[in-house]
Design an enzyme around this catalytic site. Structure first.
Site, PDB file in Angstrom:
ATOM      1  N   PHE A 116       0.876  -1.545   0.486  1.00  0.00           N
ATOM      2  CA  PHE A 116      -0.240  -0.236  -0.100  1.00  0.00           C
ATOM      3  C   PHE A 116       1.267   1.403   0.346  1.00  0.00           C
ATOM      4  CE2 PHE A 116      -4.541   1.098   0.876  1.00  0.00           C
ATOM      5  CZ  PHE A 116      -4.939  -0.061   0.085  1.00  0.00           C
ATOM      6  N   GLN A 237      -7.877  14.870   2.519  1.00  0.00           N
ATOM      7  CA  GLN A 237      -6.979  14.357   2.043  1.00  0.00           C
ATOM      8  C   GLN A 237      -7.835  13.894   0.780  1.00  0.00           C
ATOM      9  OE1 GLN A 237      -6.464   9.910   2.532  1.00  0.00           O
ATOM     10  NE2 GLN A 237      -3.813  10.581   2.624  1.00  0.00           N
ATOM     11  N   HIS A 239      -8.048  10.825  -2.346  1.00  0.00           N
ATOM     12  CA  HIS A 239      -7.163  10.450  -3.268  1.00  0.00           C
ATOM     13  C   HIS A 239      -6.368  10.903  -4.401  1.00  0.00           C
ATOM     14  CE1 HIS A 239      -6.501   5.457  -3.960  1.00  0.00           C
ATOM     15  NE2 HIS A 239      -7.245   6.071  -2.423  1.00  0.00           N
ATOM     16  N   LEU A 249     -14.260   5.660  -5.113  1.00  0.00           N
ATOM     17  CA  LEU A 249     -12.598   5.181  -5.401  1.00  0.00           C
ATOM     18  C   LEU A 249     -12.835   3.783  -5.425  1.00  0.00           C
ATOM     19  CD1 LEU A 249     -10.537   6.032  -3.108  1.00  0.00           C
ATOM     20  CD2 LEU A 249     -11.185   4.340  -1.927  1.00  0.00           C
ATOM     21  N   GLU A 252      -6.198   1.967  -3.481  1.00  0.00           N
ATOM     22  CA  GLU A 252      -4.524   2.092  -3.873  1.00  0.00           C
ATOM     23  C   GLU A 252      -4.708   0.453  -3.690  1.00  0.00           C
ATOM     24  OE1 GLU A 252      -2.045   5.375  -1.890  1.00  0.00           O
ATOM     25  OE2 GLU A 252      -2.437   3.549  -0.705  1.00  0.00           O
ATOM     26  N   ARG A 283      -0.559   9.116  -0.919  1.00  0.00           N
ATOM     27  CA  ARG A 283      -1.270  10.136  -1.845  1.00  0.00           C
ATOM     28  C   ARG A 283      -1.284  11.525  -2.051  1.00  0.00           C
ATOM     29  NH1 ARG A 283      -6.261   6.066   1.816  1.00  0.00           N
ATOM     30  NH2 ARG A 283      -5.861   4.900   0.524  1.00  0.00           N
ATOM     31  N   HIS A 349     -11.374  12.451   0.202  1.00  0.00           N
ATOM     32  CA  HIS A 349     -11.490  11.034   0.757  1.00  0.00           C
ATOM     33  C   HIS A 349     -11.001  11.219   2.394  1.00  0.00           C
ATOM     34  CE1 HIS A 349     -10.991   6.941   0.870  1.00  0.00           C
ATOM     35  NE2 HIS A 349     -10.055   6.534   1.123  1.00  0.00           N
ATOM     36  N   ARG A 391      -3.008  10.699   5.478  1.00  0.00           N
ATOM     37  CA  ARG A 391      -2.795  10.034   6.329  1.00  0.00           C
ATOM     38  C   ARG A 391      -2.488   8.106   5.217  1.00  0.00           C
ATOM     39  NH1 ARG A 391      -6.914   5.313   5.360  1.00  0.00           N
ATOM     40  NH2 ARG A 391      -8.196   6.716   3.691  1.00  0.00           N
TER      41      ARG A 391
HETATM   42  C1  LIG Z   1     -14.640   4.150  -0.564  1.00  0.00           C
HETATM   43  C2  LIG Z   1     -13.999   4.533   1.147  1.00  0.00           C
HETATM   44  C3  LIG Z   1     -13.047   2.950   1.075  1.00  0.00           C
HETATM   45  C4  LIG Z   1     -11.563   2.985   1.833  1.00  0.00           C
HETATM   46  N1  LIG Z   1     -11.019   2.141   1.892  1.00  0.00           N
HETATM   47  C5  LIG Z   1      -9.962   2.033   3.576  1.00  0.00           C
HETATM   48  C6  LIG Z   1      -9.136   0.933   3.221  1.00  0.00           C
HETATM   49  O1  LIG Z   1      -8.750  -0.063   2.673  1.00  0.00           O
HETATM   50  N2  LIG Z   1      -8.408   1.894   4.453  1.00  0.00           N
HETATM   51  C7  LIG Z   1      -8.650   1.802   5.544  1.00  0.00           C
HETATM   52  O2  LIG Z   1      -7.452   2.074   6.785  1.00  0.00           O
HETATM   53  N3  LIG Z   1      -9.428   3.062   5.941  1.00  0.00           N
HETATM   54  C8  LIG Z   1     -10.218   3.087   3.922  1.00  0.00           C
HETATM   55  N4  LIG Z   1     -10.848   4.151   4.203  1.00  0.00           N
HETATM   56  C9  LIG Z   1     -11.260   5.286   5.416  1.00  0.00           C
HETATM   57  C10 LIG Z   1     -11.747   4.543   6.675  1.00  0.00           C
HETATM   58  O3  LIG Z   1     -13.114   3.736   5.876  1.00  0.00           O
HETATM   59  C11 LIG Z   1     -12.730   5.660   7.171  1.00  0.00           C
HETATM   60  O4  LIG Z   1     -11.663   6.360   7.841  1.00  0.00           O
HETATM   61  C12 LIG Z   1     -12.928   4.784   8.207  1.00  0.00           C
HETATM   62  O5  LIG Z   1     -13.935   3.752   8.167  1.00  0.00           O
HETATM   63  C13 LIG Z   1     -14.284   5.767   9.677  1.00  0.00           C
HETATM   64  O6  LIG Z   1     -14.871   5.073  10.847  1.00  0.00           O
HETATM   65  P1  LIG Z   1     -16.288   5.414  11.844  1.00  0.00           P
HETATM   66  O7  LIG Z   1     -16.292   4.486  11.913  1.00  0.00           O
HETATM   67  O8  LIG Z   1     -15.082   7.107  11.531  1.00  0.00           O
HETATM   68  O9  LIG Z   1     -17.104   6.363  10.795  1.00  0.00           O
HETATM   69  P2  LIG Z   1     -17.965   5.565   9.562  1.00  0.00           P
HETATM   70  O10 LIG Z   1     -17.790   4.427   9.030  1.00  0.00           O
HETATM   71  O11 LIG Z   1     -18.179   6.513   8.365  1.00  0.00           O
HETATM   72  O12 LIG Z   1     -19.309   5.332  10.850  1.00  0.00           O
HETATM   73  C14 LIG Z   1     -19.653   6.699  11.437  1.00  0.00           C
HETATM   74  C15 LIG Z   1     -21.513   6.538  11.522  1.00  0.00           C
HETATM   75  O13 LIG Z   1     -21.555   7.423  12.921  1.00  0.00           O
HETATM   76  C16 LIG Z   1     -23.326   7.580  12.640  1.00  0.00           C
HETATM   77  N5  LIG Z   1     -23.627   9.058  12.528  1.00  0.00           N
HETATM   78  C17 LIG Z   1     -22.941  10.146  11.677  1.00  0.00           C
HETATM   79  N6  LIG Z   1     -24.092  10.959  11.796  1.00  0.00           N
HETATM   80  C18 LIG Z   1     -24.729  10.900  12.786  1.00  0.00           C
HETATM   81  C19 LIG Z   1     -25.931  12.005  13.305  1.00  0.00           C
HETATM   82  N7  LIG Z   1     -25.672  13.485  12.769  1.00  0.00           N
HETATM   83  N8  LIG Z   1     -26.523  11.118  13.891  1.00  0.00           N
HETATM   84  C20 LIG Z   1     -26.788   9.408  14.089  1.00  0.00           C
HETATM   85  N9  LIG Z   1     -25.345   9.000  13.795  1.00  0.00           N
HETATM   86  C21 LIG Z   1     -24.336   9.320  13.019  1.00  0.00           C
HETATM   87  C22 LIG Z   1     -23.367   6.791  11.008  1.00  0.00           C
HETATM   88  O14 LIG Z   1     -24.668   6.753  11.320  1.00  0.00           O
HETATM   89  C23 LIG Z   1     -22.213   5.886  10.630  1.00  0.00           C
HETATM   90  O15 LIG Z   1     -23.038   4.894  11.972  1.00  0.00           O
HETATM   91  C24 LIG Z   1     -12.453   4.660   2.710  1.00  0.00           C
HETATM   92  C25 LIG Z   1     -12.785   5.285   2.865  1.00  0.00           C
HETATM   93  C26 LIG Z   1     -13.661   5.234   2.175  1.00  0.00           C
HETATM   94  C27 LIG Z   1     -15.010   6.534   1.426  1.00  0.00           C
END
Ligand SMILES: Cc1cc2nc3c(=O)[nH]c(=O)nc-3n(C[C@H](O)[C@H](O)[C@H](O)COP(=O)(O)OP(=O)(O)OC[C@H]3O[C@@H](n4cnc5c(N)ncnc54)[C@H](O)[C@@H]3O)c2cc1C
Length: 576
Positions: A116, A237, A239, A249, A252, A283, A349, A391
């Protein structure tokens, strides 16, 4: 209005929220509120992998991972936090395996690993295989595994409840939340001893983004409105490989498996800029290389995109290791990746900045690390800061596991001293007024129009390359849009699944976040990681080796700074 009481409320059911909830399950009463059905959280969209120096395929060490994380973050990383991340990584990944996560395997049956961007062997000698993965559905597997285990451990879920506000007692202790039930329009007050925010990133501030519709920065916005600063938001970031114009997306992992980015002459240009890491440069750099190629007229047909070439990979590799992303190219662009290049361009991203926390997930309100009692944050909405100015791929899923758990553990320790504080009288009043105002107005500005103008201007001027005139222009646009928002109205006046209303509420947060991003980008007269100022192209460690802390002040902002923690690696020039 309904009233509930739980020891702990976790807001968000992505990887961070569920990791925290699982840590507390069985020990305390835990409620998770989530505006989406849990398995629709953006974590489920993560494709490529989660980093851990297991050394299953090649020699690896946490010290190498630490160095890469710090250098990748252009030395804005707090090194003590990053050390926790990389050391705990191994345990976190093994923990997932024990919960039943189906990782892809090596021929001997170990957890498979792949290359990666920015992850290197022996402090920068070349790429290393460090990303553990499940084909290109790693996030989906993590999310469903954590969700199943949360259900098994009797965590209570409030699905499709939208966080409206945090409740603070007079002495500034966070003691619950106000939420809106989407199905009925009913308000709920949830009284708690501790609140953990895990609401994810804010990519939707931009027009072209890989982020889900729900990544609107709500937790950051609600905290900010309540006097909590936002840290380092100028670092967004981009991507390098989003599907052209759509931003969807292409992980990577495609380059980790050998994919190459080419310009209009067919040149694999990354090698010219980053001779050692080539297409696996971090990135921020890859996105800048692409930007530069396009600027110099070597975009495909002179346009604003280049090609990601997978045609030299075997069709088995594509089918087994990159099944979803090759389908994205087929479905959304009509491109057959085994035969032709995939049109790609940088896409917004990941939000490196966010709600400042210490290494145990406690939210802090200043550069001295003063804790906000009862309030915690983890995951993409938080800023620990382990990603610094940029990141590395696969470090975010890791952050959810490591710092989600740490936040849960800290709450567990604090529960002994925290109590159910006496709530202020009618803690829901401000939320009721906000909703009544939105629903009550018969004329005024429309949220979708304000949102589109914000996204357009942010993508135009706050993307891969920024300079003063553009940032000032967008800051002016955002400030005008904030004024427009003061009389915003919604068409749907009903109470059942009023998405119109929810989007108008999200917009308030996005406008505030956009303003902080602009102000931070304007003030920071240097280039570091993802923040590239064409008019200040060099990194300036003398003046800017520090974190930004932005506070809401009336209708405007005030900015302060926080030192960077440096333990092992002194800043030096960043080459790959
Ligand atoms: C397409 C994509 C691919 C990625 N691939 C990778 C990867 O391969 N490896 C890696 O390390 N990272 C990757 N990332 C980054 C990583 O996935 C995210 O940073 C991470 O999943 C965020 O997780 P989280 O638990 O912080 O929030 P999220 O998974 O975004 O969850 C947010 C939660 O908060 C809740 N929420 C939000 N606002 C409210 C509100 N007002 N009231 C109640 N609930 C709310 C939502 O319902 C949800 O349950 C990727 C990101 C994307 C977009």
């Amino acid at each position: 209005m309904a009233f509930h009481r739980y020891d702990v409320v976790v807001v968000g059911a992505g990887g961070a929220g569920l990791s925290a909830a699982l840590e507390l399950a069985g020990e305390a009463t835990v409620a998770v509120i989530t505006k989406l059905y849990p398995t629709r959280s953006h974590t489920g969209a993560a494709q490529g992998g989660v980093a851990a120096s297991l050394g299953n395929v090649e020699e690896d060490h946490w010290e190498w991972h630490l160095y890469d994380t710090i250098k990748g973050g252009d030395y804005l990383v707090d090194q003590d936090a990053a050390e926790i991340l990389v050391k705990d990584a191994i345990d976190a990944v093994v923990g997932l395996e024990h919960m039943g996560l189906p990782f892809s395997r090596t021929p001997e049956g170990k957890i498979a690993q792949r290359r990666f961007g920015g992850h290197t062997r022996n402090f920068g000698e070349g790429p290393v295989m460090r990303a553990c993965y499940s084909a290109d559905r790693t996030g989906h597997m993590i999310l469903t595994t954590l969700y199943q285990n949360s259900v098994k451990n009797k965590v209570t879920f409030f699905d499709e409840y939208h966080l409206l506000d945090l409740i603070f007692t007079e002495d500034g202790t966070c003691s619950g939340v106000v939420a809106y039930e989407l199905k009925t329009g009913e308000l709920h007050v949830i009284h708690a001893k501790a609140v953990i925010l895990a609401t994810g990133g804010a990519g939707r501030v931009f027009k072209i983004t890989s982020n889900a519709m729900a990544s609107t920065g709500d937790g950051m916005g609600v905290a900010f409105r309540n006097g909590v600063p936002l840290m380092d938001l100028e670092f967004m970031q981009f991507h390098p490989t989003g599907l052209a114009r759509l931003g969807i997306l292409v992980s990577e992992a495609a380059r980790g498996e050998g994919g190459i980015v080419r310009n209009s002459t067919g040149e694999a240009f990354a090698a010219r800029y980053a001779p050692t890491m080539k297409d696996l440069a971090p990135r921020d750099m890859m996105s800048r290389f692409i930007h530069q190629e396009i600027k110099e007229g070597r975009g495909i047909d002179g346009k604003d995109y280049v090609l990601l070439d997978l045609t030299h990979l075997s069709s088995e590799t594509i089918a087994e290791k990159l099944p979803d992303i090759s389908d994205f190219a087929r479905v959304y662009l009509g491109v057959e990746p085994t035969e032709e290049g995939i049109p790609i361009q940088p896409t917004a991203h990941f939000t490196m900045g966010g709600i400042p926390t210490n290494n145990d997930g406690q939210v802090i309100r200043d550069g001295e690390g003063t804790v906000v009692p009862g309030l915690y944050a983890a995951g993409e909405c938080a800023c620990v800061s382990i990603h610094g100015a940029n990141r590395l791929g696969t470090n975010s899923l890791l952050e959810l596991l490591v710092f989600g758990r740490r936040a849960g553990k800290q709450v567990m320790r604090d529960l002994d001293s925290l109590e159910f504080a006496t709530l202020p009288k009618s803690p829901e009043t401000a939320s009721v007024e906000r909703i009544d105002a939105l629903r009550g107005r018969t004329s005024g500005h429309r949220a979708p129009e304000i949102r589109a103008k914000m996204q357009e201007s942010m993508t135009e001027n706050l993307s891969v390359s920024r300079e003063e005139a553009g940032i000032v222009e967008t800051l002016g646009v955002i400030q005008q849009l904030k004024r427009d928002y003061s009389d915003v109205t919604v068409d749907d006046k009903g109470s059942v699944y009023n998405i119109d209303l929810m989007e108008a509420l999200e917009l308030e947060h996005m406008l505030n976040i956009a303003e902080v991003m602009c102000q931070g980008a304007l003030d920071r007269q240097e280039s570091r990681g993802a923040h590239y100022r064409a008019d200040f192209a060099k990194r300036d460690d003398v003046n800017w080796l520090r974190h930004t802390m932005a506070y809401k002040q009336g209708q405007g902002l005030s900015m302060a700074y926080k030192p960077v923690t440096i333990t092992r690696f002194e800043p030096k020039e960043r080459t790959y």
